[in-house]
Design a protein around this motif. Structure first.
Motif, PDB file in Angstrom:
ATOM      1  N   VAL A 172      29.031  -8.968 -22.918  1.00  0.00           N
ATOM      2  CA  VAL A 172      28.627 -10.267 -23.447  1.00  0.00           C
ATOM      3  C   VAL A 172      27.244 -10.637 -22.920  1.00  0.00           C
ATOM      4  O   VAL A 172      26.822 -10.162 -21.861  1.00  0.00           O
ATOM      5  N   PRO A 173      26.503 -11.489 -23.633  1.00  0.00           N
ATOM      6  CA  PRO A 173      25.196 -11.944 -23.144  1.00  0.00           C
ATOM      7  C   PRO A 173      25.348 -12.716 -21.836  1.00  0.00           C
ATOM      8  O   PRO A 173      26.387 -13.330 -21.563  1.00  0.00           O
ATOM      9  N   GLU A 174      24.305 -12.683 -21.033  1.00  0.00           N
ATOM     10  CA  GLU A 174      24.367 -13.332 -19.719  1.00  0.00           C
ATOM     11  C   GLU A 174      24.659 -14.822 -19.831  1.00  0.00           C
ATOM     12  O   GLU A 174      25.355 -15.391 -18.983  1.00  0.00           O
ATOM     13  N   GLN A 175      24.150 -15.467 -20.891  1.00  0.00           N
ATOM     14  CA  GLN A 175      24.331 -16.910 -21.024  1.00  0.00           C
ATOM     15  C   GLN A 175      25.790 -17.322 -21.185  1.00  0.00           C
ATOM     16  O   GLN A 175      26.133 -18.477 -20.931  1.00  0.00           O
ATOM     17  N   VAL A 176      26.644 -16.417 -21.620  1.00  0.00           N
ATOM     18  CA  VAL A 176      28.045 -16.778 -21.828  1.00  0.00           C
ATOM     19  C   VAL A 176      28.977 -16.031 -20.883  1.00  0.00           C
ATOM     20  O   VAL A 176      30.194 -16.081 -21.055  1.00  0.00           O
ATOM     21  N   ARG A 177      28.427 -15.362 -19.878  1.00  0.00           N
ATOM     22  CA  ARG A 177      29.299 -14.608 -18.970  1.00  0.00           C
ATOM     23  C   ARG A 177      30.229 -15.527 -18.184  1.00  0.00           C
ATOM     24  O   ARG A 177      31.429 -15.251 -18.056  1.00  0.00           O
ATOM     25  N   ALA A 178      29.685 -16.601 -17.643  1.00  0.00           N
ATOM     26  CA  ALA A 178      30.535 -17.508 -16.860  1.00  0.00           C
ATOM     27  C   ALA A 178      31.604 -18.164 -17.718  1.00  0.00           C
ATOM     28  O   ALA A 178      32.792 -18.141 -17.355  1.00  0.00           O
ATOM     29  N   PRO A 179      31.261 -18.772 -18.871  1.00  0.00           N
ATOM     30  CA  PRO A 179      32.330 -19.339 -19.704  1.00  0.00           C
ATOM     31  C   PRO A 179      33.284 -18.290 -20.248  1.00  0.00           C
ATOM     32  O   PRO A 179      34.476 -18.564 -20.411  1.00  0.00           O
ATOM     33  N   ALA A 180      32.793 -17.077 -20.510  1.00  0.00           N
ATOM     34  CA  ALA A 180      33.685 -16.015 -20.987  1.00  0.00           C
ATOM     35  C   ALA A 180      34.689 -15.643 -19.898  1.00  0.00           C
ATOM     36  O   ALA A 180      35.879 -15.435 -20.174  1.00  0.00           O
ATOM     37  N   GLN A 181      34.218 -15.576 -18.655  1.00  0.00           N
ATOM     38  CA  GLN A 181      35.121 -15.264 -17.553  1.00  0.00           C
ATOM     39  C   GLN A 181      36.127 -16.384 -17.352  1.00  0.00           C
ATOM     40  O   GLN A 181      37.319 -16.132 -17.095  1.00  0.00           O
TER      41      GLN A 181
END
Length: 287
Positions: free
Chosen positions: A224-233
């Motif tokens: 996933v793109p870095e911008q959505v890594r935290a919300p994806a996790q």
């Protein structure tokens, strides 16, 4: 790994405080969790996510033409969209956008579903194993030893699993993890009345969980793109805990209706979606 064997000391602590024997183990666990929270709160500084964002290199577009593969193009476009809209979208729309990003990337979709299934299968079988052993007339000492073997498989080999994920790749390591889980479920299904088989099965279940958890997390973060890594996790964590809650809540009913062998057989059926998505992801890479 020592926690499951604290029923004896916990019982003595509970009696000393005028509580039921089994309540003492919860007091020990509460103290351990409080200590872990204290260590993380003090020691995990600065925040690794914030540090990574601060040291993120600035990308400069080259003067000449740039060639990108289709997956990279989708990820780059998704990154621009997420970064431009993150400040104006409502939380519900951001969650929807994150989920759409995950499901739109074959590797991310596979990692997401694999980890949810991994957690659900592990918790479903693990939760009812002590009950099954107790129904067989076994005491807390044997039950504690069995769960200790399970947690040994979950955590003791993590450095080795991480090394294998770097060497083999996250896809192959995840596949190996589900192979180990399948072997564990076969042990529980075919050897439900054998204590050694149940103990070996639960150890393998923990080991397979470790393979999928480590490799699957790395696969999702890289997909996933870095911008959505935290919300994806965060979304993944919510989904895995929801799956675990459903599995644990339904496991008792399944055990009462089908027995321990049937519980393992039902858990085995949950592996099917991962196999389907793995084949789909392999097909998308081939094209």
């Amino acid at each position: 790994m020592l926690g499951p064997n604290l029923a004896g000391p916990g019982g003595a602590l509970g009696r000393a405080l005028g509580l039921p024997d089994l309540a003492g183990a919860y007091l020990i666990g509460t103290a351990g969790l409080a200590g872990a929270a204290l260590v993380i709160g003090i020691g995990l500084r600065p925040d690794p996510l914030l540090t990574a964002q601060q040291h993120r290199p600035i990308e400069h577009s080259p003067a000449g033409p740039r060639v990108e593969t289709a997956p990279d193009s989708r990820r780059t476009a998704s990154s621009r969209t997420d970064s431009s809209r993150s400040g104006t979208q409502s939380p519900a729309k951001r969650r929807t956008g994150t989920l759409r990003t995950i499901m739109g990337l074959p590797a991310a979709r596979l990692a997401f579903v694999a980890m949810v299934v991994n957690q659900t299968v592990m918790v479903t079988v693990m939760t009812l194993t002590p009950v099954h052993l107790q129904h067989g007339g076994h005491g807390l000492e044997l039950i504690g030893l069995t769960i200790s073997g399970h947690t040994l498989g979950m955590f003791a080999f993590s450095p080795l699993v991480g090394w294998l994920a770097d060497r083999w790749g996250t896809g192959r390591t995840t596949t190996a993890g589900f192979g180990i889980i399948l072997a564990a479920l076969l042990c529980g299904m075919l050897g439900a009345d054998s204590v050694p088989a149940v103990m070996v099965g639960l150890f393998l279940l923990g080991l397979g969980w470790s393979f999928v958890m480590i490799a699957g997390s790395a696969m999702l973060n890289s997909a996933v793109p870095e911008q959505v890594r935290a919300p994806a996790q965060g979304m993944l964590d919510s989904a895995t805990y929801l799956g675990a809650a459903v599995g644990a809540g339904s496991a008792g009913v399944i055990l009462s209706l089908l027995g321990f062998a049937g519980l393992n057989a039902v858990a085995m059926l949950l592996l099917a979606p991962v196999a389907v998505l793995a084949l789909a992801a392999r097909g998308s890479r081939a094209h």
